[in-house]
Design an enzyme around this catalytic site. Structure first.
Site, PDB file in Angstrom:
ATOM      1  N   LYS A  34     -46.271 -30.010  40.048  1.00 10.82           N
ATOM      2  CA  LYS A  34     -46.579 -29.022  41.175  1.00 10.82           C
ATOM      3  C   LYS A  34     -47.578 -29.311  40.684  1.00 10.82           C
ATOM      4  O   LYS A  34     -48.385 -29.638  40.536  1.00 10.82           O
ATOM      5  CB  LYS A  34     -45.850 -27.826  40.760  1.00 10.82           C
ATOM      6  N   GLY A  36     -51.883 -29.873  34.200  1.00  6.47           N
ATOM      7  CA  GLY A  36     -51.903 -28.474  35.813  1.00  6.47           C
ATOM      8  C   GLY A  36     -50.954 -28.690  36.648  1.00  6.47           C
ATOM      9  O   GLY A  36     -51.160 -28.382  38.047  1.00  6.47           O
ATOM     10  N   LEU A  37     -49.987 -29.932  36.231  1.00  7.88           N
ATOM     11  CA  LEU A  37     -49.280 -30.460  37.413  1.00  7.88           C
ATOM     12  C   LEU A  37     -47.513 -29.683  36.963  1.00  7.88           C
ATOM     13  O   LEU A  37     -46.601 -30.085  36.938  1.00  7.88           O
ATOM     14  CB  LEU A  37     -48.925 -31.810  37.046  1.00  7.88           C
ATOM     15  N   GLY A  38     -47.402 -28.828  35.618  1.00  9.92           N
ATOM     16  CA  GLY A  38     -46.382 -27.797  35.844  1.00  9.92           C
ATOM     17  C   GLY A  38     -45.169 -28.898  34.809  1.00  9.92           C
ATOM     18  O   GLY A  38     -43.848 -28.267  34.638  1.00  9.92           O
ATOM     19  N   ASP A  78     -44.854 -20.817  34.392  1.00  7.13           N
ATOM     20  CA  ASP A  78     -45.005 -21.379  36.130  1.00  7.13           C
ATOM     21  C   ASP A  78     -43.890 -21.549  36.303  1.00  7.13           C
ATOM     22  O   ASP A  78     -42.890 -21.889  37.497  1.00  7.13           O
ATOM     23  CB  ASP A  78     -45.737 -22.796  35.428  1.00  7.13           C
TER      24      ASP A  78
HETATM   25  C1  CDM Z   1     -52.558 -22.464  35.698  1.00  2.00           C
HETATM   26  C2  CDM Z   1     -51.572 -21.960  35.464  1.00  2.00           C
HETATM   27  O1  CDM Z   1     -50.563 -23.176  36.005  1.00  2.00           O
HETATM   28  C3  CDM Z   1     -50.930 -22.163  37.501  1.00  2.00           C
HETATM   29  O2  CDM Z   1     -50.070 -22.620  38.274  1.00  2.00           O
HETATM   30  C4  CDM Z   1     -50.779 -21.531  34.952  1.00  2.00           C
HETATM   31  O3  CDM Z   1     -50.412 -20.211  35.638  1.00  2.00           O
HETATM   32  C5  CDM Z   1     -50.277 -21.811  34.123  1.00  2.00           C
HETATM   33  O4  CDM Z   1     -48.530 -21.078  33.938  1.00  2.00           O
HETATM   34  P1  CDM Z   1     -48.311 -21.986  32.453  1.00  2.00           P
HETATM   35  O5  CDM Z   1     -48.284 -23.459  32.066  1.00  2.00           O
HETATM   36  O6  CDM Z   1     -47.050 -21.569  32.303  1.00  2.00           O
HETATM   37  O7  CDM Z   1     -48.367 -20.521  31.047  1.00  2.00           O
HETATM   38  P2  CDM Z   1     -48.284 -20.165  30.538  1.00  2.00           P
HETATM   39  O8  CDM Z   1     -47.250 -21.035  29.059  1.00  2.00           O
HETATM   40  O9  CDM Z   1     -47.392 -19.473  29.746  1.00  2.00           O
HETATM   41  O10 CDM Z   1     -49.411 -19.813  29.104  1.00  2.00           O
HETATM   42  C6  CDM Z   1     -50.530 -20.349  28.331  1.00  2.00           C
HETATM   43  C7  CDM Z   1     -50.991 -19.637  27.963  1.00  2.00           C
HETATM   44  O11 CDM Z   1     -52.110 -19.543  29.291  1.00  2.00           O
HETATM   45  C8  CDM Z   1     -52.331 -17.953  29.091  1.00  2.00           C
HETATM   46  N1  CDM Z   1     -52.321 -17.501  30.745  1.00  2.00           N
HETATM   47  C9  CDM Z   1     -51.314 -17.880  31.624  1.00  2.00           C
HETATM   48  C10 CDM Z   1     -50.494 -17.507  32.454  1.00  2.00           C
HETATM   49  C11 CDM Z   1     -50.878 -16.347  33.010  1.00  2.00           C
HETATM   50  N2  CDM Z   1     -50.862 -16.149  34.681  1.00  2.00           N
HETATM   51  N3  CDM Z   1     -51.927 -15.699  32.318  1.00  2.00           N
HETATM   52  C12 CDM Z   1     -52.163 -16.421  31.162  1.00  2.00           C
HETATM   53  O12 CDM Z   1     -53.532 -15.868  31.111  1.00  2.00           O
HETATM   54  C13 CDM Z   1     -51.602 -17.438  28.216  1.00  2.00           C
HETATM   55  O13 CDM Z   1     -52.673 -16.519  28.081  1.00  2.00           O
HETATM   56  C14 CDM Z   1     -51.056 -18.566  27.611  1.00  2.00           C
HETATM   57  O14 CDM Z   1     -51.804 -18.587  26.522  1.00  2.00           O
HETATM   58  N1  ATP Z   2     -41.317 -32.033  27.540  1.00  4.36           N
HETATM   59  C1  ATP Z   2     -43.184 -31.427  28.062  1.00  4.36           C
HETATM   60  N2  ATP Z   2     -43.417 -31.614  28.638  1.00  4.36           N
HETATM   61  C2  ATP Z   2     -45.099 -32.016  28.904  1.00  4.36           C
HETATM   62  N3  ATP Z   2     -45.583 -31.446  27.917  1.00  4.36           N
HETATM   63  C3  ATP Z   2     -44.353 -30.862  26.959  1.00  4.36           C
HETATM   64  C4  ATP Z   2     -43.366 -30.668  27.183  1.00  4.36           C
HETATM   65  N4  ATP Z   2     -42.885 -30.077  25.809  1.00  4.36           N
HETATM   66  C5  ATP Z   2     -44.167 -29.602  25.362  1.00  4.36           C
HETATM   67  N5  ATP Z   2     -45.411 -29.896  26.131  1.00  4.36           N
HETATM   68  C6  ATP Z   2     -46.511 -29.245  25.672  1.00  4.36           C
HETATM   69  O1  ATP Z   2     -46.780 -28.479  26.917  1.00  4.36           O
HETATM   70  C7  ATP Z   2     -47.845 -29.211  26.469  1.00  4.36           C
HETATM   71  C8  ATP Z   2     -48.452 -28.481  28.152  1.00  4.36           C
HETATM   72  O2  ATP Z   2     -48.111 -29.712  28.555  1.00  4.36           O
HETATM   73  P1  ATP Z   2     -47.756 -29.742  30.572  1.00  4.36           P
HETATM   74  O3  ATP Z   2     -47.557 -31.167  30.186  1.00  4.36           O
HETATM   75  O4  ATP Z   2     -46.614 -28.885  31.252  1.00  4.36           O
HETATM   76  O5  ATP Z   2     -49.333 -28.924  30.849  1.00  4.36           O
HETATM   77  P2  ATP Z   2     -50.110 -28.582  32.309  1.00  4.36           P
HETATM   78  O6  ATP Z   2     -49.025 -28.388  33.363  1.00  4.36           O
HETATM   79  O7  ATP Z   2     -51.643 -28.049  31.583  1.00  4.36           O
HETATM   80  O8  ATP Z   2     -49.174 -26.527  31.643  1.00  4.36           O
HETATM   81  P3  ATP Z   2     -49.586 -25.656  31.643  1.00  4.36           P
HETATM   82  O9  ATP Z   2     -50.512 -24.614  32.473  1.00  4.36           O
HETATM   83  O10 ATP Z   2     -47.977 -25.211  30.491  1.00  4.36           O
HETATM   84  O11 ATP Z   2     -50.538 -26.065  30.045  1.00  4.36           O
HETATM   85  C9  ATP Z   2     -49.026 -29.833  26.555  1.00  4.36           C
HETATM   86  O12 ATP Z   2     -50.002 -30.105  25.724  1.00  4.36           O
HETATM   87  C10 ATP Z   2     -47.236 -30.099  25.454  1.00  4.36           C
HETATM   88  O13 ATP Z   2     -47.776 -29.959  24.343  1.00  4.36           O
END
Ligand code: CDM
Ligand code: ATP
Length: 296
Positions: free
Chosen positions: A17, A104-106, A142
């Site tokens: 995403k 940040g691509l989820g 997310d």
């Molecule tokens: C930055 C975004 O990717 C935008 O879509 C999301 O808000 C992040 O969502 P995400 O990766 O699913 O986040 P989580 O894995 O639940 O949380 C990671 C960290 O970010 C902080 N976090 C996350 C989501 C949110 N609305 N507020 C936060 O402060 C949480 O405290 C946690 O320490």
């Molecule tokens: N299957 C997986 N794919 C990617 N990362 C994973 C996975 N399982 C665990 N992780 C952990 O989740 C962290 C976040 O990875 P992701 O690629 O989802 O980053 P993101 O898109 O920035 O998401 P987030 O916002 O959740 O940090 C990574 O640093 C990794 O250690």
């Protein structure tokens, strides 16, 4: 999610995403931030292959950046699904990782949901989307978005998803600069006092619905960009470099590290991709928001 089933084996395409709009409304007592974001599923996929196998969970992953242990979101999703459904059957899963990690691509969230989705099919449990979403939100903020995919407005900590019908697809070029950014660190460094002049998501959605990249480009917004650029000035430099190309807008996705440019014309995207690749600033992907694109 797109999936293919053949002789007891399932392959699922887990999309990435980008955030087209992200506003932060406040900090909650539980430490999470209240957000309003528009997420767009894009045609960049991880692939999850699964089949029934014995009593154990056998998991392998193509990426050396990730462990294949209990901390991988795929394994976490299997454990959660087993517990909830009461099925203790084993499964063999391979994750073909294509989405950059920590970008940040989820990708991790999408893998987790693809795993729930796949097990639901493989073990014929019959959970509906609402049930899958309630499981997904245990694994991240997310995550519920990926149950519905495509385009959606997400609120709360991100888990309250309202799907939105996108009529005209857009083309984007995503640039991954080769390093991870921790979401937790970004939110920790975000100062709520920075939140003034809150942007209105309804105004944004009008520009998204216009089908006009020019209009959409003017309304792309990510409240986290400022803090991420403060922590990683090199990302701001990359944005400035990308500004030399013919994009309608350029934005950081989520908490970074990936940036994307919104293309004016789909037909020019391959040429721009080649030019950006020549700069050596990172991995470059041309993607679309058109989910009729076959992911196979
Ligand atoms: C930055 C975004 O990717 C935008 O879509 C999301 O808000 C992040 O969502 P995400 O990766 O699913 O986040 P989580 O894995 O639940 O949380 C990671 C960290 O970010 C902080 N976090 C996350 C989501 C949110 N609305 N507020 C936060 O402060 C949480 O405290 C946690 O320490
Ligand atoms: N299957 C997986 N794919 C990617 N990362 C994973 C996975 N399982 C665990 N992780 C952990 O989740 C962290 C976040 O990875 P992701 O690629 O989802 O980053 P993101 O898109 O920035 O998401 P987030 O916002 O959740 O940090 C990574 O640093 C990794 O250690």
């Amino acid at each position: 999610m797109q999936y293919w089933e053949e002789r007891g084996k399932i392959k699922i395409a887990a999309p990435a995403k980008i955030n087209l709009f992200l506003e932060i409304l406040g900090k909650r007592p539980d430490g999470y931030h209240e957000i309003e974001t528009v997420m767009q599923g894009i045609s960049l996929y991880d692939y999850i292959h699964m089949e029934n196998r014995g009593k154990d969970v056998e998991f392998t992953c193509s990426s050396p950046k990730l462990t294949a242990g209990e901390d991988n979101l795929v394994v976490k999703a299997v454990r959660l699904f087993q517990k909830e459904s009461g099925i203790s059957q084993g499964v063999k899963i391979h994750l073909d990782k294509r989405i950059p990690v920590g970008a940040g691509l989820g990708g991790g969230s999408s893998d987790a949901v693809a795993t729930l989705f796949g097990l639901n099919k493989l073990w014929q449990v019959g959970y509906d989307d609402a049930k899958l979403s309630s499981l997904a939100e245990i694994l991240g903020s997310d995550t519920p978005f990926f149950v519905f995919g495509n385009t959606a407005v997400c609120r709360g900590r991100g888990e309250v998803v309202t799907p939105w019908k996108l009529k005209t697809p857009y083309t984007y070029i995503v640039v991954y600069p080769g390093f991870e950014v921790s979401t937790a660190t970004v939110y920790k460094n975000f100062r709520i006092v920075l939140t003034k002049n809150l942007k209105d998501v309804t105004v944004f959605l009008q520009s998204l619905g216009s089908g006009n990249p020019e209009k959409l480009g003017a309304y792309l917004h990510n409240r986290l960009e400022e803090v991420v650029f403060r922590l990683y000035p090199e990302l701001e430099k990359i944005k400035k470099t990308l500004a030399k190309f013919d994009f309608c807008g350029i934005l950081l996705s989520g908490s970074g590290s990936a940036l994307y440019g919104l293309c004016r014309e789909e037909r020019d995207s391959k040429k721009i991709e080649q030019q950006i690749k020549m700069l050596g600033i990172g991995d470059v992907f041309v993607v679309t928001s058109d989910f009729n694109d076959n992911a196979k």
